[in-house]
Motif scaffolding. Structure first.
Motif, short mmCIF file in Angstrom:
data_model
loop_
_atom_site.label_atom_id
_atom_site.label_comp_id
_atom_site.label_asym_id
_atom_site.label_seq_id
_atom_site.Cartn_x
_atom_site.Cartn_y
_atom_site.Cartn_z
N LEU A 142 153.27 105.94 81.08
CA LEU A 142 152.28 106.21 80.05
C LEU A 142 152.70 107.36 79.15
CD1 LEU A 142 148.97 105.85 82.12
CD2 LEU A 142 149.79 104.32 80.32
N ALA A 143 153.34 108.38 79.74
CA ALA A 143 153.80 109.52 78.95
C ALA A 143 155.08 109.21 78.20
CB ALA A 143 154.02 110.73 79.86
N ASN A 144 155.84 108.24 78.71
CA ASN A 144 157.14 107.90 78.14
C ASN A 144 157.22 106.38 77.98
OD1 ASN A 144 158.65 110.68 78.50
ND2 ASN A 144 157.63 110.26 80.45
N PRO A 145 156.75 105.85 76.87
CA PRO A 145 156.64 104.40 76.70
C PRO A 145 157.96 103.64 76.84
CG PRO A 145 155.37 105.55 75.02
CD PRO A 145 156.16 106.59 75.74
N LEU A 146 159.09 104.33 76.70
CA LEU A 146 160.38 103.64 76.84
C LEU A 146 160.77 103.43 78.30
CD1 LEU A 146 162.49 105.40 74.04
CD2 LEU A 146 161.21 103.25 73.92
N GLU A 147 160.05 104.08 79.23
CA GLU A 147 160.41 103.99 80.64
C GLU A 147 159.83 102.74 81.29
OE1 GLU A 147 162.32 106.08 82.76
OE2 GLU A 147 162.97 106.70 80.77
#
Length: 500
Positions: free
Chosen positions: A357-362
């Motif tokens: 959620l904090a890092n959409p690319l993950e």
């Protein structure tokens, strides 16, 4: 060499290609000769809670082998009050898993913590580290599980106040430079501790921050990762030693004292615990606190008042344990609640993937967060005898598995409100209170000593010695006597400024 060992700051682990738990005498000797080590130090905890040191020059290979194999004699009567001068010789023998290269010596020096043995070559029953060993062994034999712990080490750094970028009084929690003045010092401390094998979770500035008589007092904290309780005690001992040594090099003063002055945050030594089986954390079941955890908590509820005898060992301890502060006064537990004695911290039990959620690319992480759950005992402070304290907590958690009504006790002592708020006074009145003095703590230990002596964990001699010491303070009314006398309070603080 695996990636984990490549990343460790412990030079011995890198050199030997194995974790410290696997160190042998051959590894130690190989490291000494492979790294031009010129001195060997033995260190061991004494009755005053501090590490003592014995220095050896490496005369030759035979002498090195002899000291590593046989240890050396020391005067036990000068280390422990319970040992008579007429028969005081003890052996100290190094524990190879504790070896580290000393970051503070000019000559390359290898240091190891030691265990005590009596004249018959048997472990000294009343020695600090053997008491903890027995407590962990009894816990495993009764429960079939392992007792792990970690400490939150709080301390004040004291130095001349330069008067620039002043921090907000009592608002120093997680403050950054330049308002926090000793972040760099703290990170150097963390590096030294890690080099000595300490498994650190993180460090930060704490709430306490004030100026007094031209000096700035800044509270900091270094928190460790959970590990077997015997290792946890060793790491905390080394950490206190390292922080003091580095402070001396900087010209700072350091105190782990529970209270410095009225109205300012005191320093605790909160201890987190978890119970493990086959490498899995047993504190959660189906995302909620497990029956195992609640039984352990019940044991701590039963023995909390006598645990102060190990974790709150001088009169200033009880100036910290007062109502309406974050330090606990009542025997209860709760979730994420800092007014309780035993706190169940936020445990990553939410179903969301916060990283994604904090890092959409993950991508989704599928990380097993159940390993993180602990419970936290909030009463101890820096005056604690670390080995006795962790042993006492292991006994208490074990006790929860030995009593029939553990789950009922856990339910009865659970609170989900701030018990110090006016609207919750009826709930507060139903709860037992922690002792308010060393005298009161000694009295509770007398009442409950049989639980600690069970399985010969705490020797009767050790319990007798603890009670005598606590009673010698004669402080039954001290907290009330000094509540309006800051000058006498300051004298008391100075007396115990460098406790533990």
């Amino acid at each position: 060499m695996n990636k984990e060992l490549e990343m460790t700051p412990n030079k011995l682990e890198k050199f030997c290609g194995k974790p410290a738990s696997g160190f042998t005498k051959e590894d130690i000797i190989r490291y000494i000769y492979g790294n031009d080590i010129q001195m060997v130090n033995f260190m061991y905890p004494a009755g005053d809670g501090r590490l003592k040191t014995l220095n050896f020059v490496i005369n030759n290979a035979a002498y090195l082998d002899a000291i590593l194999t046989c240890g050396e004699r020391v005067d036990g009567s000068s280390l422990f009050s319970f040992i008579e001068a007429g028969s005081s010789d003890l052996y100290v023998v190094p524990r190879f898993r504790t070896a580290f290269e000393d970051p503070f010596t000019e000559l390359p020096t290898l240091t190891m913590l030691c265990s005590f043995f009596n004249k018959d070559g048997e472990p000294l029953e009343s020695s600090p580290e053997y008491t903890l060993h027995k407590a962990c062994k009894a816990f495993h034999e009764v429960t079939g599980m392992e007792f792990e712990a970690m400490g939150e080490l709080e301390y004040y750094v004291i130095a001349p106040d330069e008067g620039v970028f002043p921090a907000t009084d009592q608002k120093g929690y997680h403050e950054s430079a330049p308002y926090a003045k000793f972040n760099e010092f703290r990170t150097e401390c963390m590096h030294c501790i890690a080099q000595a094998g300490g498994q650190i979770k993180y460090g930060h500035s704490e709430v306490g921050n004030f100026t007094l008589n031209g000096l700035i007092y800044e509270q900091n904290e270094i928190e460790f990762l959970p590990c077997p309780a015997e290792n946890a005690a060793d790491q905390l001992m080394i950490a206190k030693w390292a922080i003091r040594n580095l402070a001396h090099e900087y010209g700072y003063n350091i105190t782990f004292a529970p209270k410095i002055t009225v109205g300012k945050a005191g320093s605790g030594l909160h201890v987190h615990m978890r119970i493990m089986k086959d490498g899995k954390n047993q504190m959660l079941a189906n995302g909620v606190l497990s029956e195992t955890a609640r039984k352990a908590i019940a044991g701590m509820m039963c023995l909390a008042s006598s645990i102060t005898a190990f974790g709150n060992t001088n009169p200033t301890s009880y100036f910290r344990l007062v109502p309406h502060q974050e330090a606990p006064t009542n025997i209860c537990w709760g979730d994420r609640n800092r007014s309780v004695l035993v706190r169940v911290p936020l445990g990553w039990t939410a179903k969301t993937d916060m990283c994604a959620l904090a890092n959409p690319l993950e991508p989704a992480s599928h990380y097993d967060t159940s390993q993180k759950q602990t419970v936290e005992m909030r009463s101890p402070d820096g005056s604690a005898d670390l080995y006795q304290l962790l042993a006492g907590l292991a006994v208490a958690c074990r006790h929860g598995f030995e009593i029939d009504d553990a789950l009922e006790i856990a339910e009865k002592t659970y609170v989900n409100v701030n018990i110090h708020k006016e609207e919750n006074q009826d709930r507060l009145k139903t709860l037992d209170q922690l002792p308010d003095s060393c005298i009161a703590s000694a009295a509770r230990l007398k009442q409950q000593r049989s639980v600690f002596e069970k399985y010969n964990v705490f020797s009767p001699n050790m319990i007798d010695g603890i009670i005598r010491k606590l009673e010698s303070y004669d402080d039954a009314s001290l907290r009330k006597d000094l509540e309006n006398d800051p000058e006498e309070m300051l004298k008391l603080v100075n007396t115990y400024f460098h406790c533990g």
